[in-house]
Design a protein around this motif. Sequence first.
Motif, PDB file in Angstrom:
ATOM      1  N   TRP A  47       0.821  -1.212   0.000  1.00 33.95           N
ATOM      2  CA  TRP A  47       0.000   0.000   0.000  1.00 33.95           C
ATOM      3  C   TRP A  47       0.854   1.262   0.000  1.00 33.95           C
ATOM      4  CZ3 TRP A  47      -3.530  -2.108   4.469  1.00 33.95           C
ATOM      5  CH2 TRP A  47      -4.385  -3.098   3.947  1.00 33.95           C
ATOM      6  N   ASP A  49       3.166   2.023  -1.860  1.00 32.43           N
ATOM      7  CA  ASP A  49       3.399   2.457  -3.242  1.00 32.43           C
ATOM      8  C   ASP A  49       2.125   2.945  -3.920  1.00 32.43           C
ATOM      9  OD1 ASP A  49       6.119   1.879  -3.125  1.00 32.43           O
ATOM     10  OD2 ASP A  49       5.829  -0.190  -3.798  1.00 32.43           O
ATOM     11  N   MET A  50       0.997   2.889  -3.217  1.00 32.34           N
ATOM     12  CA  MET A  50      -0.281   3.296  -3.800  1.00 32.34           C
ATOM     13  C   MET A  50      -0.808   4.589  -3.179  1.00 32.34           C
ATOM     14  SD  MET A  50      -2.194  -0.417  -3.843  1.00 32.34           S
ATOM     15  CE  MET A  50      -1.302  -1.913  -4.291  1.00 32.34           C
ATOM     16  N   ILE A  51      -0.005   5.215  -2.324  1.00 35.95           N
ATOM     17  CA  ILE A  51      -0.452   6.411  -1.612  1.00 35.95           C
ATOM     18  C   ILE A  51      -0.713   7.547  -2.600  1.00 35.95           C
ATOM     19  CG2 ILE A  51       0.338   8.245  -0.056  1.00 35.95           C
ATOM     20  CD1 ILE A  51       1.711   6.069   1.598  1.00 35.95           C
ATOM     21  N   GLU A  52      -1.838   8.237  -2.388  1.00 37.60           N
ATOM     22  CA  GLU A  52      -2.192   9.408  -3.188  1.00 37.60           C
ATOM     23  C   GLU A  52      -2.323  10.608  -2.264  1.00 37.60           C
ATOM     24  OE1 GLU A  52      -5.774   8.503  -5.260  1.00 37.60           O
ATOM     25  OE2 GLU A  52      -4.899   6.831  -6.404  1.00 37.60           O
ATOM     26  N   GLY A  53      -1.704  11.705  -2.629  1.00 34.43           N
ATOM     27  CA  GLY A  53      -1.819  12.928  -1.836  1.00 34.43           C
ATOM     28  C   GLY A  53      -1.297  12.748  -0.427  1.00 34.43           C
ATOM     29  N   ASN A  54      -2.125  13.095   0.556  1.00 33.94           N
ATOM     30  CA  ASN A  54      -1.731  13.035   1.966  1.00 33.94           C
ATOM     31  C   ASN A  54      -2.130  11.729   2.642  1.00 33.94           C
ATOM     32  OD1 ASN A  54      -0.621  15.670   1.961  1.00 33.94           O
ATOM     33  ND2 ASN A  54      -2.676  16.554   2.207  1.00 33.94           N
ATOM     34  N   GLU A  55      -2.466  10.730   1.851  1.00 39.85           N
ATOM     35  CA  GLU A  55      -2.868   9.441   2.419  1.00 39.85           C
ATOM     36  C   GLU A  55      -1.720   8.776   3.178  1.00 39.85           C
ATOM     37  OE1 GLU A  55      -6.239   7.308  -0.327  1.00 39.85           O
ATOM     38  OE2 GLU A  55      -4.147   7.117  -0.955  1.00 39.85           O
ATOM     39  N   VAL A  60      -4.908   3.836   2.228  1.00 41.66           N
ATOM     40  CA  VAL A  60      -4.999   3.080   0.975  1.00 41.66           C
ATOM     41  C   VAL A  60      -5.740   1.768   1.217  1.00 41.66           C
ATOM     42  CG1 VAL A  60      -3.699   1.904  -0.836  1.00 41.66           C
ATOM     43  CG2 VAL A  60      -2.901   4.111   0.045  1.00 41.66           C
ATOM     44  N   ARG A  63      -9.370   2.443   1.616  1.00 41.09           N
ATOM     45  CA  ARG A  63      -9.959   2.814   0.330  1.00 41.09           C
ATOM     46  C   ARG A  63     -10.193   1.577  -0.535  1.00 41.09           C
ATOM     47  NH1 ARG A  63      -6.820   4.099  -4.035  1.00 41.09           N
ATOM     48  NH2 ARG A  63      -5.112   4.944  -2.786  1.00 41.09           N
TER      49      ARG A  63
END
Length: 208
Positions: A47, A49-55, A60, A63
């Motif tokens: 996960w 490597d799947m972080i978007e923005g401030n996640e 992840v 989500r």
Amino acid sequence: MNSNPKLAAQSPQPTPPIELRAATPDDADVMAKLINLAGEGLPVYLWQDMIEGNETAWDVGRRRAQREEGGFSYRNTCLAIGDDQIMGAITAYGQPDAFEPVDPAEIPPLFVPILELESLAPGSWYINVLAVFPPFRDRGVGSFLVRAAESDARKAGKLSVSIIASDGNPGAVRLYERLGYTACASRRMVKEDWDNPGENWILLIKEL
């Protein structure tokens, strides 16, 4: 009455009545925790490597649990409930009757051996996630969840159930073997920077 406190502490806890409940999007947080337990830290590693923005990595996971489709979706997950608590979860679904060939160049290396093993059990009911929180282990929860998945498999007209386990988790392998699963194939793990005591993934199958 046991007068030996040490022996009393080691006595197994009684198994509470267990109920099965379908997961909902509101269960995403507990689902993320349980899939990470089942995957021995591999999910959080992926996960990241799947972080978007401030996640965060956990964001992840939550989500992904809330997705309407995909292997790790709440729609494929059932929860074991006892003592008014979530004790564990199982995520399972039907595999296709035929798999597309695995192209290692298009898949993260960690997934290649797992997908290769999945492809050896076409048409099976696949247990993707089986996890029980530590306080509820050794109380029959895992067996309850596996049997629930087998019941779903029969309802779906499946003739077999498959699961992949790490040889670094011999307790899980023994559980599946006690429930009638047979080790059919193995593949060497690809770990990169993921720390795990196992060396191989093992495919276990049970004919229904």
